[in-house]
Design a protein around this motif. Structure first.
Motif, PDB file in Angstrom:
ATOM      1  N   VAL A  31      17.752  50.667 -14.773  1.00 16.29           N
ATOM      2  CA  VAL A  31      18.584  52.579 -14.818  1.00 16.29           C
ATOM      3  C   VAL A  31      19.643  52.905 -14.075  1.00 16.29           C
ATOM      4  O   VAL A  31      18.696  52.738 -12.599  1.00 16.29           O
ATOM      5  CB  VAL A  31      17.193  53.257 -15.052  1.00 16.29           C
ATOM      6  N   LYS A  32      20.494  53.346 -13.691  1.00 16.26           N
ATOM      7  CA  LYS A  32      21.440  53.604 -13.582  1.00 16.26           C
ATOM      8  C   LYS A  32      21.909  52.555 -12.755  1.00 16.26           C
ATOM      9  O   LYS A  32      21.971  53.296 -11.394  1.00 16.26           O
ATOM     10  CB  LYS A  32      21.041  54.561 -12.624  1.00 16.26           C
ATOM     11  N   ASN A  33      21.720  50.864 -12.415  1.00 17.54           N
ATOM     12  CA  ASN A  33      22.702  50.781 -11.426  1.00 17.54           C
ATOM     13  C   ASN A  33      21.806  49.947 -10.740  1.00 17.54           C
ATOM     14  O   ASN A  33      21.817  49.854  -9.889  1.00 17.54           O
ATOM     15  CB  ASN A  33      23.496  50.612 -10.496  1.00 17.54           C
ATOM     16  N   ARG A  34      19.909  50.928 -10.922  1.00 15.69           N
ATOM     17  CA  ARG A  34      18.801  50.132 -10.141  1.00 15.69           C
ATOM     18  C   ARG A  34      18.124  49.294 -10.723  1.00 15.69           C
ATOM     19  O   ARG A  34      17.913  50.148 -12.179  1.00 15.69           O
ATOM     20  CB  ARG A  34      18.299  51.655  -9.926  1.00 15.69           C
ATOM     21  N   THR A  35      17.337  48.527 -10.449  1.00 13.67           N
ATOM     22  CA  THR A  35      16.799  47.634 -10.833  1.00 13.67           C
ATOM     23  C   THR A  35      14.866  47.745 -10.526  1.00 13.67           C
ATOM     24  O   THR A  35      14.814  48.228  -9.417  1.00 13.67           O
ATOM     25  CB  THR A  35      16.846  45.875 -10.794  1.00 13.67           C
ATOM     26  N   PHE A  36      14.034  48.279 -12.244  1.00 12.65           N
ATOM     27  CA  PHE A  36      12.876  49.018 -11.396  1.00 12.65           C
ATOM     28  C   PHE A  36      11.622  47.382 -11.709  1.00 12.65           C
ATOM     29  O   PHE A  36      11.756  46.970 -12.757  1.00 12.65           O
ATOM     30  CB  PHE A  36      12.217  49.833 -11.973  1.00 12.65           C
ATOM     31  N   VAL A  37      11.195  47.523 -11.017  1.00  9.72           N
ATOM     32  CA  VAL A  37      10.516  45.878 -11.303  1.00  9.72           C
ATOM     33  C   VAL A  37       8.346  46.669 -11.269  1.00  9.72           C
ATOM     34  O   VAL A  37       8.429  47.440 -10.498  1.00  9.72           O
ATOM     35  CB  VAL A  37      10.213  44.725 -10.119  1.00  9.72           C
ATOM     36  N   PHE A  38       7.855  45.775 -13.140  1.00 13.82           N
ATOM     37  CA  PHE A  38       6.357  46.323 -13.235  1.00 13.82           C
ATOM     38  C   PHE A  38       5.643  45.092 -13.250  1.00 13.82           C
ATOM     39  O   PHE A  38       6.041  44.037 -13.791  1.00 13.82           O
ATOM     40  CB  PHE A  38       6.236  47.244 -13.866  1.00 13.82           C
ATOM     41  N   THR A  39       3.979  45.269 -11.943  1.00 10.93           N
ATOM     42  CA  THR A  39       3.127  43.954 -13.078  1.00 10.93           C
ATOM     43  C   THR A  39       2.448  45.118 -13.410  1.00 10.93           C
ATOM     44  O   THR A  39       2.209  45.662 -14.447  1.00 10.93           O
ATOM     45  CB  THR A  39       2.914  43.652 -10.862  1.00 10.93           C
ATOM     46  N   VAL A  40       1.507  44.199 -13.895  1.00  7.82           N
ATOM     47  CA  VAL A  40       0.417  44.066 -13.861  1.00  7.82           C
ATOM     48  C   VAL A  40      -0.540  45.565 -13.847  1.00  7.82           C
ATOM     49  O   VAL A  40      -0.644  45.168 -12.324  1.00  7.82           O
ATOM     50  CB  VAL A  40      -0.699  42.877 -14.835  1.00  7.82           C
ATOM     51  N   HIS A  41      -0.775  46.443 -14.058  1.00  4.98           N
ATOM     52  CA  HIS A  41      -1.925  47.723 -13.616  1.00  4.98           C
ATOM     53  C   HIS A  41      -0.697  48.368 -12.579  1.00  4.98           C
ATOM     54  O   HIS A  41      -1.462  48.635 -11.753  1.00  4.98           O
ATOM     55  CB  HIS A  41      -3.086  47.296 -13.297  1.00  4.98           C
ATOM     56  N   ASP A  42       0.534  48.241 -12.467  1.00  9.14           N
ATOM     57  CA  ASP A  42       1.358  47.984 -11.233  1.00  9.14           C
ATOM     58  C   ASP A  42       1.210  50.040 -11.141  1.00  9.14           C
ATOM     59  O   ASP A  42       1.152  50.960 -12.010  1.00  9.14           O
ATOM     60  CB  ASP A  42       2.648  48.346 -12.289  1.00  9.14           C
ATOM     61  N   ARG A  43       1.505  50.478  -9.589  1.00  9.67           N
ATOM     62  CA  ARG A  43       1.250  52.145  -9.341  1.00  9.67           C
ATOM     63  C   ARG A  43       1.678  52.042  -8.146  1.00  9.67           C
ATOM     64  O   ARG A  43       1.867  53.319  -8.147  1.00  9.67           O
ATOM     65  CB  ARG A  43       0.098  52.392  -8.802  1.00  9.67           C
ATOM     66  N   SER A  44       3.174  51.316  -8.253  1.00  9.45           N
ATOM     67  CA  SER A  44       4.229  51.692  -6.751  1.00  9.45           C
ATOM     68  C   SER A  44       5.169  52.652  -7.802  1.00  9.45           C
ATOM     69  O   SER A  44       5.786  53.113  -6.140  1.00  9.45           O
ATOM     70  CB  SER A  44       4.553  49.516  -6.550  1.00  9.45           C
TER      71      SER A  44
ATOM     72  N   GLY B  99      11.204  53.724 -19.927  1.00 10.02           N
ATOM     73  CA  GLY B  99      12.276  53.738 -20.173  1.00 10.02           C
ATOM     74  C   GLY B  99      12.703  54.556 -20.637  1.00 10.02           C
ATOM     75  O   GLY B  99      13.684  55.281 -21.200  1.00 10.02           O
ATOM     76  N   LEU B 100      11.171  55.272 -20.945  1.00 10.00           N
ATOM     77  CA  LEU B 100      11.379  56.620 -22.621  1.00 10.00           C
ATOM     78  C   LEU B 100      11.492  57.636 -21.601  1.00 10.00           C
ATOM     79  O   LEU B 100      12.359  58.253 -21.776  1.00 10.00           O
ATOM     80  CB  LEU B 100      10.164  56.446 -22.830  1.00 10.00           C
TER      81      LEU B 100
ATOM     82  N   PRO C  87      19.409  52.287 -26.129  1.00  9.56           N
ATOM     83  CA  PRO C  87      18.608  51.284 -26.099  1.00  9.56           C
ATOM     84  C   PRO C  87      17.485  50.823 -24.991  1.00  9.56           C
ATOM     85  O   PRO C  87      18.337  51.359 -23.735  1.00  9.56           O
ATOM     86  CB  PRO C  87      19.603  50.187 -26.739  1.00  9.56           C
ATOM     87  N   ILE C  88      17.209  50.443 -25.057  1.00  7.40           N
ATOM     88  CA  ILE C  88      15.659  50.195 -23.778  1.00  7.40           C
ATOM     89  C   ILE C  88      15.474  48.940 -24.001  1.00  7.40           C
ATOM     90  O   ILE C  88      15.515  48.091 -24.739  1.00  7.40           O
ATOM     91  CB  ILE C  88      14.527  50.811 -23.714  1.00  7.40           C
TER      92      ILE C  88
END
Length: 584
Positions: free
Chosen positions: A458-471, A525-526, A534-535
């Motif tokens: 999103v906007k030239n940044r990468t966001f990483v998610f894991t299971v149950h991620d709250r970071s 993404g939403l 597109p997402i």
């Protein structure tokens, strides 16, 4: 000349032998060899060196070695012809041994051709220690500052996995031409340092070095591996400005880049804009369709390729056979498989056999798939047995699945996927003790499941998610969006597929499913991407069945195109449907 009764001399023979080497028609070379004997030039070092080179380039190393052994006098050109010949024919051990011999010769001193060739042999063998010794000898003789030798040294260190040493050499020794930069870009790719590869490319541009075809093809490969669409489009812009857009090699790389970045439309546009398509272009487009689950388009394009008289290659057939397995076209699949050898003279490899096992397995013909494995002329590898294990999972054949899994445990004992497939088979049948036993076996063997993660740009940044991620900083809104999604989906008829939950506690299974990493990435993404955009989500593991169903519902509810790239393929969700047809 011969008809005019003018006798050839050693210059004549050397020139004509060089032409024979370029045509690689060994019969012409053998005729000249006979003529050389008749005219008495068989002992001339200049002519014999050209003979060695001709046989080597014609892949006749036995004849080249025989000529070399019979030479009464040898010079450095003779030795180099043998070393380069062994290198070109992938006989790396012999190339190294001949370098040892020429180094021991008191009358001949290796030059930059000798050093660069043996370093290339070391690179392909992974012979780091001998490569270091060659580096030391080259340093003593003052050759490492020569661009030709330095590039070979950097390549050797890269291919042996010593990227830091390669970078140190690259930045400290001599001038850097476009080949030097290409070697570093390719070296980073070989070591899976794709971001570094892209960075080297842009630094090269800033230093005023003009990229060539190899530069563009390599950096596009790095962008594709990162699935970095923005990076790829910037490189495409540079390609158009530099005039390489018409190159078939670059076009093929652009097709692959757009496909791996999730933009199938752009990949097909590049294919259409390529005027002179070679087999690599066709194969790149076929692979693009296959990766996006468009099996019918793969078959249509493959048939069109054959109609236009284009001869498929080894890789082309992998895409075609895989498409047949995903559409259930067994007869067509066997027709293509038979045509490999009968029509195009291509010997099937393990990838093709794996496709055929998958073809039979997906159709439920497990016993036939097992018999097919027993008849193939090569030793079955993990991909072949893995295709059968996947089919056993699909059709709940636990008996065969157990046998196949045990074979896979021996072939690749550290692959957690095989253990998990067998464990899930037991779980689906309610045989929880046996499922737990398989998971205990993982622990005994020190095998760990790779943590699942998903990422979104999103906007030239990468966001990483894991299971149950709250970071994430927008954590509360992400989970609020997930609750909203749950309500909307249940109204549409969504039912959680709890067999894909990691938690063994029945009450927690549905709750566990809601916090898979790709669902969190979708919610983010939403919240952050424009309404019609597109997402695009990337995942390091295979997407589970429940997440697949989830994405279909989400694409219909929000009228959004959702593109998920998992470890196997792309899934393009639109209006409640997936491009794979739920068959992946």
């Amino acid at each position: 000349m011969r008809c005019s009764a003018v006798y050839p001399n050693h210059f004549t023979f050397s020139a004509i032998l060089s032409a024979c080497a370029d045509t690689m028609i060994v019969f012409h070379g053998e005729q000249l060899h006979c003529l050389i004997w008749k005219h008495g030039f068989d002992a001339h070092v200049f002519v014999c060196s050209a003979l060695v080179d001709m046989y080597a380039k014609s892949s006749e190393m036995t004849l080249a070695e025989r000529v070399f052994d019979e030479m009464p006098e040898r010079n450095l050109v003779s030795w180099n012809s043998m070393i380069v010949g062994f290198l070109q024919n992938e006989l790396y051990d012999q190339a190294v041994e001949f370098f040892r011999e020429v180094h021991r010769e008191s009358e001949v001193s290796p030059d930059q051709v000798s050093f660069s060739s043996v370093l290339s042999a070391c690179a392909n063998m992974g012979a780091l220690e001998f490569g270091r010794q060659v580096h030391g000898i080259g340093f003593k003789q003052g050759l490492v500052t020569l661009t030709y030798v330095k590039n070979s040294l950097v390549d050797m260190y890269c291919k042996c996995g010593w990227l830091a040493d390669a970078a140190n050499l690259f930045w400290t020794i001599g001038e850097r031409d476009v080949v030097s930069w290409n070697v570093m870009v390719i070296g980073c790719i070989c070591n899976h340092k794709f971001e570094d590869a892209c960075n080297y490319f842009w630094v090269m541009r800033r230093e005023g070095i003009t990229p060539d075809e190899v530069s563009y093809c390599s950096v596009l490969n790095a962008s594709a591996s990162l699935a970095a669409l923005d990076q790829g489009t910037l490189i495409h812009d540079q390609i158009i400005k530099s005039g390489f857009a018409k190159s078939a090699c670059v076009s093929s790389s652009l097709i692959t880049m757009y496909a791996k970045c999730g933009s199938l439309i752009d990949a097909y546009r590049m294919f259409n804009e390529t005027d002179e398509r070679n087999v690599v272009c066709w194969t790149a487009m076929l692979a693009a369709y296959q990766q996006h689950g468009c099996a019918n388009q793969v078959i249509e394009l493959f048939e069109k390729m054959l109609e236009e008289g284009m001869k498929p290659n080894y890789v082309t057939y992998v895409s075609a056979l895989s498409a047949c397995s995903h559409t259930g076209w067994i007869e067509k699949g066997f027709k293509y498989f038979d045509s490999m050898t009968k029509v195009h003279g291509i010997n099937p490899g393990r990838e093709h056999y794996a496709c055929m096992v998958d073809l039979l397995g997906r159709a439920g013909r497990l016993d036939e798939a097992r018999r097919f494995i027993e008849t193939i002329p090569v030793k079955p590898n993990a991909s072949i047995w893995g295709a059968l294990l996947g089919a056993c999972m699909k059709y709940d054949n636990i008996k065969m699945g157990r046998e196949v899994a045990e074979t896979l445990f021996e072939l690749e004992p550290n692959n957690p996927g095989n253990y998990l497939l067998l464990s899930n088979m037991y779980t689906r049948k309610g045989r929880l003790e046996e499922a737990d036993e398989v998971r205990r076996l993982m622990g005994v063997n020190g095998v760990r499941k790779e943590p699942g993660c998903s990422w979104i740009d999103v906007k030239n940044r990468t966001f990483v998610f894991t299971v149950h991620d709250r970071s994430n900083s927008r954590n509360d809104k992400i989970y609020e969006m997930l609750r909203k999604l749950r309500e909307l989906m249940k109204k549409k008829g969504y039912v959680a597929e709890t067999q894909f939950a990691n938690n063994s506690m029945v009450k927690s299974k549905e709750q566990d499913l809601w916090y898979h990493s790709e669902k969190l990435a979708l919610a983010f993404g939403l919240l952050t991407l424009p309404a019609k955009a597109p997402i695009r989500i990337k995942k390091n593991l295979r997407t589970c069945g429940d997440c697949h169903t989830f994405m279909k519902f989400a694409s219909e509810i929000f009228l959004r195109e959702i593109i998920v790239r998992d470890v196997n393929r792309f899934h393009r969700f639109t209006n409640g449907f997936c491009s794979c047809g739920d068959y992946w």
